[in-house]
Design an enzyme around this catalytic site. Structure first.
Site, PDB file in Angstrom:
ATOM      1  N   ALA A   1      -6.995  -0.049  26.602  1.00 28.62           N
ATOM      2  CA  ALA A   1      -6.916  -1.296  27.717  1.00 28.62           C
ATOM      3  C   ALA A   1      -7.831  -2.296  27.185  1.00 28.62           C
ATOM      4  CB  ALA A   1      -7.825  -0.963  28.637  1.00 28.62           C
TER       5      ALA A   1
ATOM      6  N   GLY B   1      -7.133   4.150  26.336  1.00 29.60           N
ATOM      7  CA  GLY B   1      -5.800   4.526  26.875  1.00 29.60           C
ATOM      8  C   GLY B   1      -4.558   3.829  26.520  1.00 29.60           C
TER       9      GLY B   1
ATOM     10  N   GLU C   1      -4.573   7.771  25.578  1.00 22.14           N
ATOM     11  CA  GLU C   1      -4.278   8.361  26.990  1.00 22.14           C
ATOM     12  C   GLU C   1      -2.463   7.807  27.200  1.00 22.14           C
ATOM     13  OE1 GLU C   1      -7.572   6.057  27.722  1.00 22.14           O
ATOM     14  OE2 GLU C   1      -8.943   8.177  29.264  1.00 22.14           O
TER      15      GLU C   1
HETATM   16  N1  CAA Z   1      -8.277  -4.979  23.941  1.00 19.35           N
HETATM   17  C1  CAA Z   1      -7.990  -6.295  24.100  1.00 19.35           C
HETATM   18  N2  CAA Z   1      -7.671  -6.896  22.598  1.00 19.35           N
HETATM   19  C2  CAA Z   1      -7.290  -6.229  21.852  1.00 19.35           C
HETATM   20  C3  CAA Z   1      -7.421  -5.095  22.171  1.00 19.35           C
HETATM   21  C4  CAA Z   1      -7.978  -4.452  23.258  1.00 19.35           C
HETATM   22  N3  CAA Z   1      -8.115  -3.102  23.378  1.00 19.35           N
HETATM   23  N4  CAA Z   1      -7.604  -4.664  20.795  1.00 19.35           N
HETATM   24  C5  CAA Z   1      -7.097  -5.234  20.209  1.00 19.35           C
HETATM   25  N5  CAA Z   1      -7.147  -6.429  20.583  1.00 19.35           N
HETATM   26  C6  CAA Z   1      -7.209  -8.066  20.357  1.00 19.35           C
HETATM   27  C7  CAA Z   1      -7.794  -8.179  19.010  1.00 19.35           C
HETATM   28  O1  CAA Z   1      -8.832  -8.536  20.294  1.00 19.35           O
HETATM   29  C8  CAA Z   1      -7.330  -9.455  18.106  1.00 19.35           C
HETATM   30  O2  CAA Z   1      -7.374 -10.641  18.626  1.00 19.35           O
HETATM   31  P1  CAA Z   1      -7.855 -12.317  18.407  1.00 19.35           P
HETATM   32  O3  CAA Z   1      -6.495 -11.995  17.584  1.00 19.35           O
HETATM   33  O4  CAA Z   1      -7.141 -12.875  19.461  1.00 19.35           O
HETATM   34  O5  CAA Z   1      -8.683 -12.203  17.724  1.00 19.35           O
HETATM   35  C9  CAA Z   1      -5.722  -8.791  17.793  1.00 19.35           C
HETATM   36  O6  CAA Z   1      -6.014  -7.700  18.579  1.00 19.35           O
HETATM   37  C10 CAA Z   1      -5.640  -8.159  16.567  1.00 19.35           C
HETATM   38  O7  CAA Z   1      -6.915  -6.912  16.149  1.00 19.35           O
HETATM   39  P2  CAA Z   1      -7.988  -7.340  15.380  1.00 19.35           P
HETATM   40  O8  CAA Z   1      -8.011  -8.350  15.101  1.00 19.35           O
HETATM   41  O9  CAA Z   1      -9.347  -6.094  15.928  1.00 19.35           O
HETATM   42  O10 CAA Z   1      -7.572  -6.184  14.486  1.00 19.35           O
HETATM   43  P3  CAA Z   1      -7.883  -5.418  13.525  1.00 19.35           P
HETATM   44  O11 CAA Z   1      -6.900  -4.102  12.606  1.00 19.35           O
HETATM   45  O12 CAA Z   1      -8.819  -5.784  12.179  1.00 19.35           O
HETATM   46  O13 CAA Z   1      -8.259  -4.419  14.486  1.00 19.35           O
HETATM   47  C11 CAA Z   1      -8.702  -2.135  15.806  1.00 19.35           C
HETATM   48  C12 CAA Z   1      -7.755  -3.281  14.662  1.00 19.35           C
HETATM   49  C13 CAA Z   1      -9.380  -1.423  14.911  1.00 19.35           C
HETATM   50  C14 CAA Z   1      -7.504  -1.250  15.888  1.00 19.35           C
HETATM   51  C15 CAA Z   1      -9.501  -3.366  16.330  1.00 19.35           C
HETATM   52  O14 CAA Z   1      -8.195  -4.424  17.643  1.00 19.35           O
HETATM   53  C16 CAA Z   1     -10.149  -2.521  17.857  1.00 19.35           C
HETATM   54  O15 CAA Z   1     -11.188  -2.021  17.308  1.00 19.35           O
HETATM   55  N6  CAA Z   1      -9.338  -2.557  18.730  1.00 19.35           N
HETATM   56  C17 CAA Z   1     -10.416  -1.851  19.968  1.00 19.35           C
HETATM   57  C18 CAA Z   1     -10.172  -0.482  20.688  1.00 19.35           C
HETATM   58  C19 CAA Z   1     -10.742   0.192  21.655  1.00 19.35           C
HETATM   59  O16 CAA Z   1     -11.929   0.005  21.777  1.00 19.35           O
HETATM   60  N7  CAA Z   1     -10.373   0.582  22.768  1.00 19.35           N
HETATM   61  C20 CAA Z   1     -10.420   1.193  23.840  1.00 19.35           C
HETATM   62  C21 CAA Z   1     -10.019  -0.028  24.944  1.00 19.35           C
HETATM   63  S1  CAA Z   1     -11.074   0.081  26.404  1.00 19.35           S
HETATM   64  C22 CAA Z   1     -10.190   1.902  26.568  1.00 19.35           C
HETATM   65  O17 CAA Z   1      -8.970   1.577  26.749  1.00 19.35           O
HETATM   66  C23 CAA Z   1     -10.166   2.257  28.210  1.00 19.35           C
HETATM   67  C24 CAA Z   1      -9.876   3.319  29.219  1.00 19.35           C
HETATM   68  O18 CAA Z   1      -9.858   4.699  28.645  1.00 19.35           O
HETATM   69  C25 CAA Z   1      -8.815   2.937  29.528  1.00 19.35           C
END
Ligand code: CAA
Length: 259
Positions: free
Chosen positions: A67, A110, A113
């Protein structure tokens, strides 16, 4: 109106549609707008007689990284309650046609999911599955604790949900989370191949079979068996049943019309 965050490929093979999540810069983070477009597209494709199976994919780097954290970060509990983002997911869950997730790269939060809401999962060897919500102070909210546990069992689900550890495609296959792993250049092709096999069969039988398998998740065995039996009997009112059985007797390939 043209969708902004998804691409709809109507016929990637006969009777097979493909929806591609398309926010590549954000690793396909599932904002409310994307999920709304996905829900609307699925509703249209589910009602389209020229579509029998639907594939959902992201791109090579990410199926979806969860998400949209930036969209949620400042929200209060009452905001979340009023936005009611998961009602979109409830509608998607009602899709009657089979959904195949074609996963490459990240399928997190998400994203994982959404994959688990699909009926079958083809993964590239680069796929990574995880529920990392715990690392940002929350927990899965779109079915992660329930569907993951049913798919992989308590111990691995607990570890993934409580530590946020990602698992590889091979580990996911071994744990029974996904159907199979293929080289990255083949994951979409393999998903289309699987979709085409199903699309060549009676769409009525396929829909009722899907419904019956899903019934196993929220009914007692007795209730599920009863439901299955009713659907089995019901299919004898279809032309496809007559065609399928007659073709077997005639030693020819059946032509299913979905009637
Ligand atoms: N939401 C918003 N933006 C996101 C995102 C997310 N879930 N995941 C990645 N992005 C964005 C980053 O902020 C980044 O944006 P900017 O270039 O503007 O900074 C861009 O996508 C690229 O991401 P990274 O630079 O972080 O890429 P990376 O290769 O270094 O890392 C990753 C990849 C490990 C997937 C890392 O992006 C990450 O940890 N993302 C979040 C994963 C996460 O926590 N997901 C759970 C979300 S909560 C949820 O899903 C609740 C539910 O149950 C519905």
């Amino acid at each position: 109106m043209q969708p902004q965050f998804i691409i709809i490929h109507q016929q990637v093979a006969p009777y097979v549609a493909h929806i591609q999540l398309n926010r590549p810069k954000e690793l396909n983070a599932l904002n409310l707008e994307l999920m709304g477009e996905l829900r609307d597209a699925l509703k249209v494709l589910d009602a389209d007689d020229n579509v029998r199976v639907i594939i959902i994919s992201g791109n090579e780097k990410a199926f979806a990284a969860g998400a949209d954290i930036k969209q949620m970060a400042g929200k209060t509990a009452m905001d979340m309650y009023n936005i009611d983002q998961f009602s979109t997911w409830d509608t998607i869950k009602k899709t009657k046609k089979p959904l195949i997730a074609a996963v490459s790269g990240f399928a997190l939060g998400g994203g994982c999911e959404l994959v688990m809401l699909c009926d079958m999962i083809i993964a590239s060897e680069t796929a990574r599955f995880g529920q990392p919500e715990i690392k940002i102070g929350v927990m899965p909210g779109a079915g992660g604790t329930q569907r993951l546990t049913r798919a992989v069992g308590k111990a691995l689900a607990m570890e993934m949900v409580l530590t946020g550890r990602f698992i590889t495609a091979d580990e996911a296959a071994q744990a029974g989370l996904i159907n199979r792993v293929v080289p990255v250049e083949l994951y979409l092709e393999e998903a289309i191949r699987l979709a085409s096999t199903i699309a060549s069969l009676s769409p009525l039988a396929v829909k009722m079979a899907k419904e019956s398998v899903l019934k196993a998740f929220d009914s007692s065995l007795e209730e599920g068996l009863h439901f299955e039996r009713k659907n089995f009997y019901l299919l004898f009112s279809s032309e496809d049943q007559k065609e399928g059985m007659q073709a077997f007797v005639d030693k020819r390939t059946p032509v299913f019309k979905g009637k």
